[in-house]
Design a protein around this motif. Sequence first.
Motif, PDB file in Angstrom:
ATOM      1  N   SER A  12       0.846  -1.189   0.000  1.00  0.00           N
ATOM      2  CA  SER A  12       0.000   0.000   0.000  1.00  0.00           C
ATOM      3  C   SER A  12       0.884   1.242   0.000  1.00  0.00           C
ATOM      4  O   SER A  12       1.991   1.230   0.539  1.00  0.00           O
ATOM      5  CB  SER A  12      -0.951   0.023   1.202  1.00  0.00           C
ATOM      6  N   ALA A  13       0.395   2.267  -0.634  1.00  0.00           N
ATOM      7  CA  ALA A  13       1.072   3.570  -0.653  1.00  0.00           C
ATOM      8  C   ALA A  13       0.044   4.612  -0.248  1.00  0.00           C
ATOM      9  O   ALA A  13      -1.090   4.609  -0.736  1.00  0.00           O
ATOM     10  CB  ALA A  13       1.621   3.875  -2.042  1.00  0.00           C
ATOM     11  N   GLU A  14       0.465   5.490   0.657  1.00  0.00           N
ATOM     12  CA  GLU A  14      -0.449   6.470   1.221  1.00  0.00           C
ATOM     13  C   GLU A  14       0.221   7.839   1.286  1.00  0.00           C
ATOM     14  O   GLU A  14       1.404   7.940   1.612  1.00  0.00           O
ATOM     15  CB  GLU A  14      -0.812   6.003   2.633  1.00  0.00           C
ATOM     16  N   ARG A  15      -0.531   8.860   0.967  1.00  0.00           N
ATOM     17  CA  ARG A  15      -0.035  10.231   1.120  1.00  0.00           C
ATOM     18  C   ARG A  15      -0.002  10.555   2.603  1.00  0.00           C
ATOM     19  O   ARG A  15      -1.019  10.448   3.279  1.00  0.00           O
ATOM     20  CB  ARG A  15      -0.942  11.214   0.393  1.00  0.00           C
ATOM     21  N   ARG A  16       1.146  10.958   3.101  1.00  0.00           N
ATOM     22  CA  ARG A  16       1.258  11.290   4.522  1.00  0.00           C
ATOM     23  C   ARG A  16       0.540  12.583   4.859  1.00  0.00           C
ATOM     24  O   ARG A  16       0.054  12.745   5.969  1.00  0.00           O
ATOM     25  CB  ARG A  16       2.726  11.388   4.928  1.00  0.00           C
ATOM     26  N   ASP A  17       0.447  13.507   3.916  1.00  0.00           N
ATOM     27  CA  ASP A  17      -0.175  14.800   4.199  1.00  0.00           C
ATOM     28  C   ASP A  17      -1.695  14.721   4.284  1.00  0.00           C
ATOM     29  O   ASP A  17      -2.323  15.434   5.056  1.00  0.00           O
ATOM     30  CB  ASP A  17       0.267  15.850   3.183  1.00  0.00           C
ATOM     31  N   THR A  18      -2.315  13.833   3.502  1.00  0.00           N
ATOM     32  CA  THR A  18      -3.775  13.742   3.492  1.00  0.00           C
ATOM     33  C   THR A  18      -4.301  12.412   4.035  1.00  0.00           C
ATOM     34  O   THR A  18      -5.487  12.290   4.310  1.00  0.00           O
ATOM     35  CB  THR A  18      -4.325  13.908   2.062  1.00  0.00           C
ATOM     36  N   GLY A  19      -3.439  11.411   4.133  1.00  0.00           N
ATOM     37  CA  GLY A  19      -3.869  10.080   4.559  1.00  0.00           C
ATOM     38  C   GLY A  19      -4.545   9.296   3.454  1.00  0.00           C
ATOM     39  O   GLY A  19      -5.007   8.180   3.663  1.00  0.00           O
ATOM     40  N   GLU A  20      -4.605   9.872   2.264  1.00  0.00           N
ATOM     41  CA  GLU A  20      -5.253   9.214   1.125  1.00  0.00           C
ATOM     42  C   GLU A  20      -4.409   8.036   0.638  1.00  0.00           C
ATOM     43  O   GLU A  20      -3.214   8.165   0.400  1.00  0.00           O
ATOM     44  CB  GLU A  20      -5.413  10.219  -0.022  1.00  0.00           C
ATOM     45  N   GLU A  24      -2.742   0.245  -3.851  1.00  0.00           N
ATOM     46  CA  GLU A  24      -2.704  -0.953  -3.034  1.00  0.00           C
ATOM     47  C   GLU A  24      -2.808  -2.179  -3.923  1.00  0.00           C
ATOM     48  O   GLU A  24      -3.371  -2.116  -5.023  1.00  0.00           O
ATOM     49  CB  GLU A  24      -3.801  -0.955  -1.971  1.00  0.00           C
ATOM     50  N   ALA A  25      -2.222  -3.262  -3.455  1.00  0.00           N
ATOM     51  CA  ALA A  25      -2.257  -4.507  -4.209  1.00  0.00           C
ATOM     52  C   ALA A  25      -2.086  -5.657  -3.225  1.00  0.00           C
ATOM     53  O   ALA A  25      -1.509  -5.486  -2.149  1.00  0.00           O
ATOM     54  CB  ALA A  25      -1.138  -4.536  -5.243  1.00  0.00           C
ATOM     55  N   ALA A  26      -2.599  -6.828  -3.581  1.00  0.00           N
ATOM     56  CA  ALA A  26      -2.440  -8.018  -2.751  1.00  0.00           C
ATOM     57  C   ALA A  26      -2.350  -9.233  -3.663  1.00  0.00           C
ATOM     58  O   ALA A  26      -2.996  -9.290  -4.713  1.00  0.00           O
ATOM     59  CB  ALA A  26      -3.606  -8.166  -1.791  1.00  0.00           C
ATOM     60  N   LEU A  27      -1.541 -10.180  -3.234  1.00  0.00           N
ATOM     61  CA  LEU A  27      -1.327 -11.392  -4.012  1.00  0.00           C
ATOM     62  C   LEU A  27      -1.053 -12.529  -3.045  1.00  0.00           C
ATOM     63  O   LEU A  27      -0.281 -12.383  -2.101  1.00  0.00           O
ATOM     64  CB  LEU A  27      -0.126 -11.200  -4.949  1.00  0.00           C
ATOM     65  N   GLU A  28      -1.682 -13.659  -3.267  1.00  0.00           N
ATOM     66  CA  GLU A  28      -1.442 -14.837  -2.449  1.00  0.00           C
ATOM     67  C   GLU A  28      -0.475 -15.758  -3.187  1.00  0.00           C
ATOM     68  O   GLU A  28      -0.650 -16.013  -4.377  1.00  0.00           O
ATOM     69  CB  GLU A  28      -2.775 -15.552  -2.237  1.00  0.00           C
ATOM     70  N   VAL A  29       0.553 -16.236  -2.489  1.00  0.00           N
ATOM     71  CA  VAL A  29       1.544 -17.133  -3.093  1.00  0.00           C
ATOM     72  C   VAL A  29       1.658 -18.398  -2.258  1.00  0.00           C
ATOM     73  O   VAL A  29       1.218 -18.456  -1.106  1.00  0.00           O
ATOM     74  CB  VAL A  29       2.919 -16.447  -3.261  1.00  0.00           C
ATOM     75  N   ASP A  30       2.293 -19.425  -2.833  1.00  0.00           N
ATOM     76  CA  ASP A  30       2.353 -20.742  -2.208  1.00  0.00           C
ATOM     77  C   ASP A  30       3.571 -21.000  -1.333  1.00  0.00           C
ATOM     78  O   ASP A  30       3.538 -21.889  -0.501  1.00  0.00           O
ATOM     79  CB  ASP A  30       2.315 -21.832  -3.289  1.00  0.00           C
ATOM     80  N   THR A  79       7.607  -7.162   7.315  1.00  0.00           N
ATOM     81  CA  THR A  79       7.110  -5.897   6.787  1.00  0.00           C
ATOM     82  C   THR A  79       8.246  -4.918   6.546  1.00  0.00           C
ATOM     83  O   THR A  79       9.304  -5.018   7.164  1.00  0.00           O
ATOM     84  CB  THR A  79       6.065  -5.272   7.744  1.00  0.00           C
ATOM     85  N   LEU A  80       8.007  -4.001   5.638  1.00  0.00           N
ATOM     86  CA  LEU A  80       8.951  -2.928   5.355  1.00  0.00           C
ATOM     87  C   LEU A  80       8.135  -1.676   5.071  1.00  0.00           C
ATOM     88  O   LEU A  80       7.215  -1.696   4.249  1.00  0.00           O
ATOM     89  CB  LEU A  80       9.818  -3.265   4.137  1.00  0.00           C
ATOM     90  N   THR A  81       8.477  -0.588   5.753  1.00  0.00           N
ATOM     91  CA  THR A  81       7.844   0.708   5.510  1.00  0.00           C
ATOM     92  C   THR A  81       8.926   1.690   5.096  1.00  0.00           C
ATOM     93  O   THR A  81       9.929   1.836   5.781  1.00  0.00           O
ATOM     94  CB  THR A  81       7.136   1.233   6.770  1.00  0.00           C
ATOM     95  N   LEU A  82       8.723   2.332   3.956  1.00  0.00           N
ATOM     96  CA  LEU A  82       9.651   3.346   3.468  1.00  0.00           C
ATOM     97  C   LEU A  82       8.883   4.637   3.225  1.00  0.00           C
ATOM     98  O   LEU A  82       7.772   4.618   2.688  1.00  0.00           O
ATOM     99  CB  LEU A  82      10.321   2.892   2.169  1.00  0.00           C
ATOM    100  N   ALA A  88       4.222   7.366   1.912  1.00  0.00           N
ATOM    101  CA  ALA A  88       4.621   6.247   2.774  1.00  0.00           C
ATOM    102  C   ALA A  88       4.215   4.956   2.073  1.00  0.00           C
ATOM    103  O   ALA A  88       3.054   4.796   1.685  1.00  0.00           O
ATOM    104  CB  ALA A  88       3.950   6.340   4.130  1.00  0.00           C
ATOM    105  N   MET A  89       5.185   4.057   1.885  1.00  0.00           N
ATOM    106  CA  MET A  89       4.943   2.788   1.205  1.00  0.00           C
ATOM    107  C   MET A  89       5.176   1.647   2.176  1.00  0.00           C
ATOM    108  O   MET A  89       6.157   1.652   2.908  1.00  0.00           O
ATOM    109  CB  MET A  89       5.876   2.644   0.008  1.00  0.00           C
ATOM    110  N   VAL A  90       4.251   0.671   2.168  1.00  0.00           N
ATOM    111  CA  VAL A  90       4.349  -0.460   3.076  1.00  0.00           C
ATOM    112  C   VAL A  90       4.215  -1.757   2.286  1.00  0.00           C
ATOM    113  O   VAL A  90       3.265  -1.934   1.524  1.00  0.00           O
ATOM    114  CB  VAL A  90       3.229  -0.414   4.152  1.00  0.00           C
TER     115      VAL A  90
END
Length: 110
Positions: A12-20, A24-30, A79-82, A88-90
Amino acid sequence: MLRGPGFLCEFSAERRDTGERVNEAALEVDSVEEAVRWMRIAVRTALPGFEGEALRAARAFLAEGRKMERELRENQLTTLTLVQGFLAMVWLISPIPAGERQRICVWPWA
């Protein structure tokens, strides 16, 4: 048919100034290997856009690949947050027990 254990890979990526939330993306792997590959490729793809602390943290994360693999094999969340500028990317990988998998694949632009 009962599916074996797996991993949910989320971004997920979110604007820190607005919280918007801007992406986002999700993937299930084996497997652990697939989960690690997904996260390493995603972070490497974003690497040219980083500078300063975000670049240092991304490079350190990529250099510590064995730690992430060990955490996942022990059924721990990784997890990794940059943060780069206002963004802000997580990246998050969660173990999924057998029988609870749902074949998740979410790409908002698809």
